[in-house]
Write a protein that holds these residues in place. Structure first.
Motif, PDB file in Angstrom:
ATOM      1  N   PHE A   1       0.866  -1.175   0.000  1.00  8.77           N
ATOM      2  CA  PHE A   1       0.000   0.000   0.000  1.00  8.77           C
ATOM      3  C   PHE A   1       0.898   1.218   0.000  1.00  8.77           C
ATOM      4  N   ASN A   2       0.651   2.121  -0.945  1.00  3.65           N
ATOM      5  CA  ASN A   2       1.677   3.119  -1.192  1.00  3.65           C
ATOM      6  C   ASN A   2       1.152   4.536  -1.173  1.00  3.65           C
ATOM      7  N   HIS A   3       2.109   5.434  -1.056  1.00  7.34           N
ATOM      8  CA  HIS A   3       1.809   6.844  -0.908  1.00  7.34           C
ATOM      9  C   HIS A   3       2.994   7.590  -1.495  1.00  7.34           C
ATOM     10  N   LEU A   4       2.933   7.979  -2.760  1.00  9.31           N
ATOM     11  CA  LEU A   4       4.110   8.453  -3.487  1.00  9.31           C
ATOM     12  C   LEU A   4       4.123   9.966  -3.581  1.00  9.31           C
ATOM     13  N   PRO A   5       5.289  10.603  -3.483  1.00 12.13           N
ATOM     14  CA  PRO A   5       5.358  12.046  -3.676  1.00 12.13           C
ATOM     15  C   PRO A   5       5.094  12.387  -5.131  1.00 12.13           C
ATOM     16  N   ALA A   6       4.428  13.508  -5.353  1.00  8.86           N
ATOM     17  CA  ALA A   6       4.006  13.853  -6.703  1.00  8.86           C
ATOM     18  C   ALA A   6       5.026  14.745  -7.378  1.00  8.86           C
ATOM     19  N   GLY A   7       6.204  14.232  -7.658  1.00  3.66           N
ATOM     20  CA  GLY A   7       7.177  14.955  -8.447  1.00  3.66           C
ATOM     21  C   GLY A   7       7.570  16.274  -7.813  1.00  3.66           C
ATOM     22  N   VAL A   8       7.736  17.279  -8.673  1.00  5.62           N
ATOM     23  CA  VAL A   8       8.155  18.595  -8.204  1.00  5.62           C
ATOM     24  C   VAL A   8       6.951  19.506  -8.196  1.00  5.62           C
ATOM     25  N   HIS A   9       6.813  20.304  -7.155  1.00  4.66           N
ATOM     26  CA  HIS A   9       5.632  21.151  -7.007  1.00  4.66           C
ATOM     27  C   HIS A   9       6.039  22.608  -6.950  1.00  4.66           C
ATOM     28  N   ASP A  10       5.034  23.478  -6.899  1.00  9.64           N
ATOM     29  CA  ASP A  10       5.312  24.903  -6.855  1.00  9.64           C
ATOM     30  C   ASP A  10       6.062  25.302  -5.597  1.00  9.64           C
ATOM     31  N   ALA A  11       5.814  24.554  -4.531  1.00 16.26           N
ATOM     32  CA  ALA A  11       6.448  24.948  -3.297  1.00 16.26           C
ATOM     33  C   ALA A  11       7.948  24.897  -3.467  1.00 16.26           C
ATOM     34  N   LEU A  12       8.695  26.037  -3.293  1.00 18.93           N
ATOM     35  CA  LEU A  12      10.137  26.089  -3.403  1.00 18.93           C
ATOM     36  C   LEU A  12      10.796  25.781  -2.073  1.00 18.93           C
ATOM     37  N   GLY A  13       9.965  25.311  -1.158  1.00 22.31           N
ATOM     38  CA  GLY A  13      10.566  24.898   0.062  1.00 22.31           C
ATOM     39  C   GLY A  13      10.119  25.691   1.240  1.00 22.31           C
ATOM     40  N   PRO A  14      10.283  25.143   2.404  1.00 24.12           N
ATOM     41  CA  PRO A  14       9.848  25.829   3.595  1.00 24.12           C
ATOM     42  C   PRO A  14      10.546  27.154   3.747  1.00 24.12           C
ATOM     43  N   LEU A  15       9.798  28.132   4.166  1.00 21.78           N
ATOM     44  CA  LEU A  15      10.348  29.446   4.400  1.00 21.78           C
ATOM     45  C   LEU A  15      10.262  29.743   5.873  1.00 21.78           C
ATOM     46  N   SER A  16      11.130  30.594   6.355  1.00 22.45           N
ATOM     47  CA  SER A  16      11.311  30.654   7.791  1.00 22.45           C
ATOM     48  C   SER A  16      11.026  32.037   8.361  1.00 22.45           C
TER      49      SER A  16
ATOM     50  N   SER B   1      -1.479  23.971  -4.663  1.00 20.12           N
ATOM     51  CA  SER B   1      -1.257  23.442  -6.006  1.00 20.12           C
ATOM     52  C   SER B   1      -1.628  24.465  -7.068  1.00 20.12           C
ATOM     53  N   ARG B   2      -1.075  24.263  -8.249  1.00 21.39           N
ATOM     54  CA  ARG B   2      -1.423  25.120  -9.381  1.00 21.39           C
ATOM     55  C   ARG B   2      -2.919  25.022  -9.687  1.00 21.39           C
ATOM     56  N   ARG B   3      -3.413  23.792  -9.673  1.00 19.91           N
ATOM     57  CA  ARG B   3      -4.838  23.586  -9.973  1.00 19.91           C
ATOM     58  C   ARG B   3      -5.707  24.297  -8.937  1.00 19.91           C
ATOM     59  N   GLY B   4      -5.315  24.215  -7.674  1.00 20.50           N
ATOM     60  CA  GLY B   4      -6.081  24.867  -6.622  1.00 20.50           C
ATOM     61  C   GLY B   4      -6.139  26.371  -6.811  1.00 20.50           C
ATOM     62  N   ALA B   5      -5.018  26.970  -7.206  1.00 25.17           N
ATOM     63  CA  ALA B   5      -5.006  28.418  -7.440  1.00 25.17           C
ATOM     64  C   ALA B   5      -5.969  28.793  -8.563  1.00 25.17           C
ATOM     65  N   GLU B   6      -5.943  28.026  -9.631  1.00 25.14           N
ATOM     66  CA  GLU B   6      -6.847  28.303 -10.748  1.00 25.14           C
ATOM     67  C   GLU B   6      -8.309  28.143 -10.328  1.00 25.14           C
ATOM     68  N   LEU B   7      -8.595  27.058  -9.602  1.00 28.18           N
ATOM     69  CA  LEU B   7      -9.989  26.795  -9.200  1.00 28.18           C
ATOM     70  C   LEU B   7     -10.533  27.898  -8.302  1.00 28.18           C
ATOM     71  N   ILE B   8      -9.758  28.314  -7.307  1.00 29.57           N
ATOM     72  CA  ILE B   8     -10.227  29.351  -6.391  1.00 29.57           C
ATOM     73  C   ILE B   8     -10.454  30.654  -7.136  1.00 29.57           C
ATOM     74  N   SER B   9      -9.575  30.973  -8.065  1.00 34.71           N
ATOM     75  CA  SER B   9      -9.752  32.182  -8.866  1.00 34.71           C
ATOM     76  C   SER B   9     -11.039  32.121  -9.684  1.00 34.71           C
ATOM     77  N   VAL B  10     -11.265  31.005 -10.366  1.00 36.43           N
ATOM     78  CA  VAL B  10     -12.459  30.857 -11.220  1.00 36.43           C
ATOM     79  C   VAL B  10     -13.742  30.917 -10.390  1.00 36.43           C
ATOM     80  N   ILE B  11     -13.769  30.170  -9.273  1.00 41.26           N
ATOM     81  CA  ILE B  11     -14.984  30.147  -8.442  1.00 41.26           C
ATOM     82  C   ILE B  11     -15.280  31.535  -7.894  1.00 41.26           C
ATOM     83  N   THR B  12     -14.240  32.229  -7.441  1.00 43.48           N
ATOM     84  CA  THR B  12     -14.428  33.577  -6.891  1.00 43.48           C
ATOM     85  C   THR B  12     -14.936  34.527  -7.957  1.00 43.48           C
TER      86      THR B  12
END
Length: 825
Positions: A3-18, A352-363
């Motif tokens: 049973f698996n749980h794989l990371p989804a490649g590279v994402h928009d997040a450039l890493g934790p910021l402090s 996520s990129r998709r989430g940003a687009e969806l929130i913009s469209v719905i709004t």
């Protein structure tokens, strides 16, 4: 079955910021004035009032689980060092900044003394000015040299957007200095005809680590006059350089230092970081140099009201009949709509990129049809003042959005972490964070984007239906009473170091003296690179032997190949790109792709040509990829007993294949169907932590064979969800596999691994904090209000097995037994 749980490649997040929660303050050029007139300022509602209005709708008040009030703080002034040129001080004063904050003056003093320094203070505390003043003074001195370029500065930003924004700021503040300061952006978007001028004449070059790695260092003879005069290297937002990306950047900087030495230069490194744990240690690891720390934030801060917000449960049922909570996307779109209607300038940060687009469209749709208090409908002008911002856009789209946000033309923006960094967005009133961004450091960085004129601001964290988010909104002390995380990077990772040794040898043949610069692992790697016929030893140096470019051996962001171009079928128009590592899960055949508010369906994914053909469509669903994963142990580095079981850390090989995708109803997430896919498997050699349990432990936990797989699988999901509290990672940076009988251990085993070649330090951190990490995992599962498991505790949105099987109570009993026999510490 695994049973698996794989990371989804590279994402928009450039890493934790402090950033810490006590450093909210005003930006570089706004130390003594704001962008708003006194009347405008007086008209702004207090952040508490804005929150009350958001909570006033029916059923909303109960969604706020906690409110934190961070009081305002006054600033402490100082004076600039007397070695700063008078013209520079006058230029700064012309921007309305009479005196620096104390930390700015101290950082400038260190820079003038030739000390590399990291300024680690809060968002909008004026870090840019702290390094810019000594830099401008040095460039002014250099302009008096016979060739007019006696000193140069290289500025590195993690994103193109930040470099472009900083270039605008430098031009504004240096305008009174005339042609003595010649800033220019040099990145992939720079027109070819401008590049030669920049190499020859610019003395303040703004770029990113990718361009330094691929474009500048391999072409160093063309940059010789610039490198000979290099006095300062500015590394902005250096806390983003963590994990594998940070490790790559550390080696790129060592290559830069090596070339500078050959050209007779020894630049001072000036680093800017949001507040982080041990910033000087992280900065030294990044640069390979001793770095002085300036971390006492002397800037003022406006009041910050920070609310934790949990969307309600719905009447819907998801996979295996689990209760479904309203999505963070839908909830955030509602909040953004209300904020825009109130005239509150807001940014929403989305995972996520998709989430940003969806929130913009719905709004936009809701604003276009909303009935205002005055009784009018269809306020299209408000809808036009909301947009999305994410990676993958074309350069001209990004620049237009940045200008619109900077000018105030946009009232609401749904953005990925591409906008999280220090782009100067003055006058924001509110920030909504759709889902915990992975670390406390990143959370405070995003929250700090509001109130940048030094006035009060509102931040709202909207929880996703996810174990960690649910845990945090009900345990606010984990956010507000804990320090930010340390930055994790490992420049000695052989998967990182090897290609940079090749790149360095291609730039100038490597000598034994150079090896000290690249770290203790370099000497052992050279024979392996020679055996692979990448390098060859001739006399006293190692040479690159191939015709192709050595810099192309690695992508420093770990994207694993060429970006996939997204092309509109029929017109041939390039819409954007997606990282190669994410292509299998995001632009497979049949996937729904969103771009600038338009919806497309992927007709074909050509992996050989790295092209996805799409056509515009309007499906009533989104798509989610499913995959299978197997794992084998290559080497066990450390093993400790947990009762009869074992906790281990070592090297593994992971094989993953995307096998199908689900179609889900928009907003509700209801599953409409599943479609099979035929994509090739991919392998990954990385580092993992794993634990085993024995038959006696299973008996003690009352785990019979029928529920064993579900108990292990549930514990795996929840532990991955909780790990970001203990390691500087995003849950998408890590993966997991659970197996009732693993062939290498011959026992029930749960693995959690780094989703990057060679590892990224996250699994190692998990190993060393395993007792606390798994205790928090157990509590998160046990305290969830559902009966049999849900996305708030044990279900995962990216489970390759469709969240089957899962057994909530079995996972709690199993973890209880495991922790009962765990060693102290």
């Amino acid at each position: 079955m695994a049973f698996n749980h794989l990371p989804a490649g590279v994402h928009d997040a450039l890493g934790p910021l402090s950033v810490t929660p006590v450093t909210h303050s005003v930006p570089m050029a706004k130390n003594h004035r704001t962008d708003r007139s006194p009347t405008d300022s007086a008209a702004r509602p207090a952040p508490g009032t804005v929150l009350d209005r958001l909570a006033s709708a029916p059923g909303r008040a109960s969604r706020i689980t906690h409110t934190e009030h961070l009081p305002p703080r006054e600033g402490r002034h100082a004076v600039w060092p007397d070695r700063i040129r008078a013209e520079v001080i006058s230029a700064v004063q012309a921007k309305g900044i009479e005196h620096p904050w104390a930390h700015q003056a101290l950082a400038a003093e260190h820079a003038l003394d030739g000390d590399s320094v990291v300024v680690a203070t809060g968002t909008a505390s004026g870090k840019s000015l702290a390094y810019l003043v000594p830099v401008l003074s040095g460039l002014l001195d250099g302009s008096e040299a016979p060739n007019g370029r006696g000193a140069t500065t290289l500025y590195l930003a993690p994103t193109k957007a930040l470099a472009a924004d900083q270039c605008r700021s430098v031009k504004e503040i240096s305008h009174p200095l005339g042609t003595a300061v010649r800033p220019a952006v040099y990145d992939g978007d720079t027109p070819v005809e401008e590049r030669e001028w920049i190499r020859q004449y610019a003395n303040y070059v703004l770029t990113n680590p990718d361009m330094l790695h691929r474009g500048i260092l391999p072409s160093h003879p063309r940059w010789s006059s610039f490198l000979k005069a290099l006095k300062y290297v500015v590394i902005d937002e250096c806390h983003t350089y963590r994990g594998v990306f940070g490790s790559h950047v550390a080696q790129v900087l060592r290559r830069l230092r090596r070339l500078c030495t050959r050209y007779g230069a020894s630049p001072v490194f000036l680093l800017a970081s949001a507040t982080a744990a041990e910033p000087s240690v992280a900065a030294s690891r990044l640069t390979g140099l001793p770095v002085v720390e300036v971390a006492d934030d002397a800037s003022p801060r406006g009041e910050l009201v920070f609310a934790l917000w949990e969307p309600p449960l719905t009447e819907l049922h998801g996979e295996k009949g689990a209760p479904v909570r309203r999505t963070a996307t839908a909830e955030t779109a509602d909040l953004l709509t209300d904020l825009v209607l109130q005239g509150v300038r807001s940014v929403v940060f989305v995972r996520s990129r998709r989430g940003a687009e969806l929130i913009s469209v719905i709004t936009q749709e809701r604003l276009a049809t909303v009935t205002s208090e005055a009784g009018t409908t269809g306020d299209r002008s408000l809808a036009r003042r909301v947009a999305a911002y994410r990676g993958g856009y074309l350069a001209e789209e990004r620049r237009a959005l940045e200008r619109a946000l900077h000018s105030g033309e946009l009232l609401g923006l749904a953005a990925t972490t591409a906008l999280e960094l220090g782009i100067d967005v003055s006058g924001l009133d509110a920030v909504v964070i759709a889902g915990y961004p992975g670390t406390r450091a990143s959370l405070w960085q995003q929250a700090g984007r509001a109130g940048r004129s030094g006035e009060g601001a509102l931040a709202v964290l909207v929880a996703r239906d996810d174990p960690l988010d649910t845990f945090l909104v009900h345990h606010p002390e984990a956010l507000f009473d804990q320090p930010v995380e340390s930055t994790v990077l490992d420049p000695d990772n052989p998967y990182v170091l090897a290609p940079h040794l090749c790149a360095a040898a291609a730039e100038i043949p490597l000598t034994d003296d150079d090896l000290r610069l690249f770290g203790p692992a370099a000497e052992d790697l050279l024979p392996q690179l020679e055996a692979a016929k990448l390098l060859r030893r001739r006399t006293k140096a190692w040479h690159w032997t191939r015709r192709e470019r050595a810099a192309d051996l690695t992508d420093i962001r770990g994207q694993g190949g060429r970006p996939v171009q997204i092309v509109e079928a029929g017109t041939g128009r390039l819409l954007g790109t997606v990282d190669a590592g994410a292509a299998h899960t995001t632009v497979h055949e049949g996937a729904v792709h969103l771009h600038q508010g338009r919806t497309y369906l992927v007709r074909e994914l050509d992996l050989d040509e790295s092209v996805a053909l799409v056509q515009e469509a309007n499906p009533p669903y989104s798509t989610v990829a499913r995959d299978t994963t197997s794992i084998s142990i290559l080497e066990t580095d450390i093993e400790v007993p947990w009762g009869d079981g074992r906790l281990c850390y070592g090297s593994v090989e992971v094989t993953n294949q995307v096998v199908s995708f689900l179609r889900r109803k928009l907003i509700t997430g209801e599953v409409l169907g599943e479609t099979k896919l035929d994509l090739p498997p991919r392998t990954l050699r990385t580092r993992a932590v794993w634990w085993t349990v024995t038959e006696d432990q299973l008996d003690a936990a009352r785990i019979n064979p029928e529920i064993l797989g579900g108990a292990l699988h549930a514990a795996e999901h929840a532990s991955i969800g909780m790990l970001p509290l203990f390691a500087t990672c995003d849950r998408w940076d890590i993966g997991g596999v659970s197996v009732p009988l693993h062939p290498d251990t011959l026992l029930p085993t749960v693995f959690v691994y780094d989703g990057h070649p060679g590892g990224a330090g996250f699994a190692e951190r998990a190993f060393h904090t395993a007792r606390s990490w798994l205790a928090a995992t157990r509590e998160a599962i046990a305290s969830c209000e559902c009966d049999a498991g849900c996305p708030s505790c044990i279900q995962s949105p990216k489970c390759g097995n469709g969240n089957d099987p899962l057994h909530k109570r079995g996972a709690v009993r199993l973890l209880t037994e495991l922790l009962r026999e765990a060693p102290a510490g």
